[in-house]
Design a protein around this motif. Sequence first.
Motif, PDB file in Angstrom:
ATOM      1  N   SER A 115     -50.612 -19.185 -43.201  1.00 52.68           N
ATOM      2  CA  SER A 115     -51.012 -17.944 -42.529  1.00 52.68           C
ATOM      3  C   SER A 115     -51.066 -16.709 -43.576  1.00 52.68           C
ATOM      4  N   ARG A 143     -55.437 -25.733 -48.391  1.00 53.55           N
ATOM      5  CA  ARG A 143     -55.773 -25.383 -47.166  1.00 53.55           C
ATOM      6  C   ARG A 143     -56.783 -26.347 -46.805  1.00 53.55           C
ATOM      7  N   LYS A 144     -56.892 -26.392 -45.520  1.00 58.77           N
ATOM      8  CA  LYS A 144     -58.211 -27.190 -44.884  1.00 58.77           C
ATOM      9  C   LYS A 144     -59.139 -26.165 -44.767  1.00 58.77           C
ATOM     10  N   SER A 157     -62.003 -23.724 -43.375  1.00 61.24           N
ATOM     11  CA  SER A 157     -62.333 -23.075 -42.133  1.00 61.24           C
ATOM     12  C   SER A 157     -63.902 -23.542 -41.820  1.00 61.24           C
ATOM     13  N   ASN A 158     -64.306 -23.232 -40.634  1.00 63.35           N
ATOM     14  CA  ASN A 158     -65.548 -23.744 -40.343  1.00 63.35           C
ATOM     15  C   ASN A 158     -66.044 -24.848 -40.461  1.00 63.35           C
ATOM     16  N   TYR A 159     -65.074 -26.117 -40.295  1.00 64.03           N
ATOM     17  CA  TYR A 159     -65.092 -27.399 -40.482  1.00 64.03           C
ATOM     18  C   TYR A 159     -64.713 -28.054 -39.411  1.00 64.03           C
ATOM     19  N   SER A 194     -64.123 -27.216 -34.393  1.00 61.41           N
ATOM     20  CA  SER A 194     -63.267 -28.360 -34.759  1.00 61.41           C
ATOM     21  C   SER A 194     -63.733 -29.688 -34.173  1.00 61.41           C
ATOM     22  N   TYR A 209     -69.204 -29.370 -42.709  1.00 66.25           N
ATOM     23  CA  TYR A 209     -68.786 -28.073 -42.931  1.00 66.25           C
ATOM     24  C   TYR A 209     -70.070 -27.013 -42.860  1.00 66.25           C
ATOM     25  N   PRO A 219     -70.120 -19.977 -44.231  1.00 66.13           N
ATOM     26  CA  PRO A 219     -69.809 -18.830 -43.579  1.00 66.13           C
ATOM     27  C   PRO A 219     -70.995 -17.765 -43.027  1.00 66.13           C
TER      28      PRO A 219
END
Length: 447
Positions: A73, A83-84, A86-88, A394, A439, A442
Amino acid sequence: MDMPMEFGTSHLSSYRPRAQYHSFDPSRINSADGRAPRSSRSGHGGSDQNFSSLPANLRLSAPERRRVKKDDSDSEWSPYVVRKPSNYSEATVENARYRPGGEPTSDHQNEDRFFSLEQENSTVFAVFDGHDGSRAVGFVSSIYMEYFKTDSWRNVTAFYMTEVEEALREFFRAAETEFFKTIRSYTLEKNRLQAIIPKGMRSYEAYLSFPWEVARLQELEPKLSGGCTAVVAVLCKSKLYVANVGDSRAVLVYEEKKGGTLRHLQLSTDHGVENRDELSRLGKLGLDPRQLERNGRLGSQENTRSIGDYYIKEGYKDVDTLSCATEPPGTAEPAVMVAPPSIDPSQYRYLLLMSDGIYKSIEAVFSDPLSADANKVLLNMILHEEKNVKDDLSILSSTVLDRIRRLHHDTYQKSAKESPSCPKAVNCRKRDDMTLLIYKFPFYTAV
């Protein structure tokens, strides 16, 4: 599997990676059951990874480990943070076969594997679909995941963008070489046993004269079998690369123009005997394309390209329908495609990766030719379900897979009730494992 017509010594071949791709230590990856480490099975390996479990040449050095942040974070970026994205969204569902009453049962454990990871210069998504056991897919998916965490890959994406495509090709070849090393003891034993049996002796005669050797050869067969498909998508500096072998897919969804109609483009290639280019390639090796089409397979395999699958690679001379080929008909050479420059990255909306269980289940349900584009059907399902999940992206993949699962099951029940032998009931009698990665690029909001 096609049974060999005669026993003899096969000629082994193997691919050699370029020097910059160092050799792996397979024993440091393989688990007892042949499955991927937990981080690979869950789809993501974070900064809390147990580095000592990695192959020596892929393991991060002590200085690198110190640069890994303990808290993902933290707003300060580090290239060593994995990282994993985001928006995934990601999900997988085990295969099913329906009993006469419609109750589902599983033929085998889920043989799909997948992962996603994001670093400073690249975001990587991958899906692997195993067959004939999970040994190959567990080993291969683990190697891939750790490779994309190495300095070698970071250097390519940071300084040598023109080498990304070749790096992907080289790694597919190297991964297969490393997998075949894990079964080398079995291939050597098989060759030794075949050398005992006179060359040209028929199988029945060999069974009578050399019962122990033949029995042992039969025991070795499943140990030598096994392979997997692989589809890898890389987002790097506004470019999208896709490399694949087999029939797992990658699909780019984009806007025709700003705020316009959504279109989709499959960036992967389905490698099977229904592929005309593959039939042409196999024909040049001395195989009969028409016979391959009639069989619907290459030897015992649906895929003409994969990682592993000894009997269409090093052991192809042992298979009667393939023995006339001038070289191994199966290959791990991937198809590599870059998203066309005619589509501006600002038009990208979704990237979808899937195993074949998804689109083949959809095709079994929607057998009407007008609905034959399974990629389009899947996109429509995603758009519909995204409205239902609202802000929780998610769970989108699991929601879509649940819809496909229920649709497939209900289609079988309805069709089987009317006529158990009708084409739709037969086609929907079972389905494969299904894995879906979504995915969302953004700043895009679905209308």
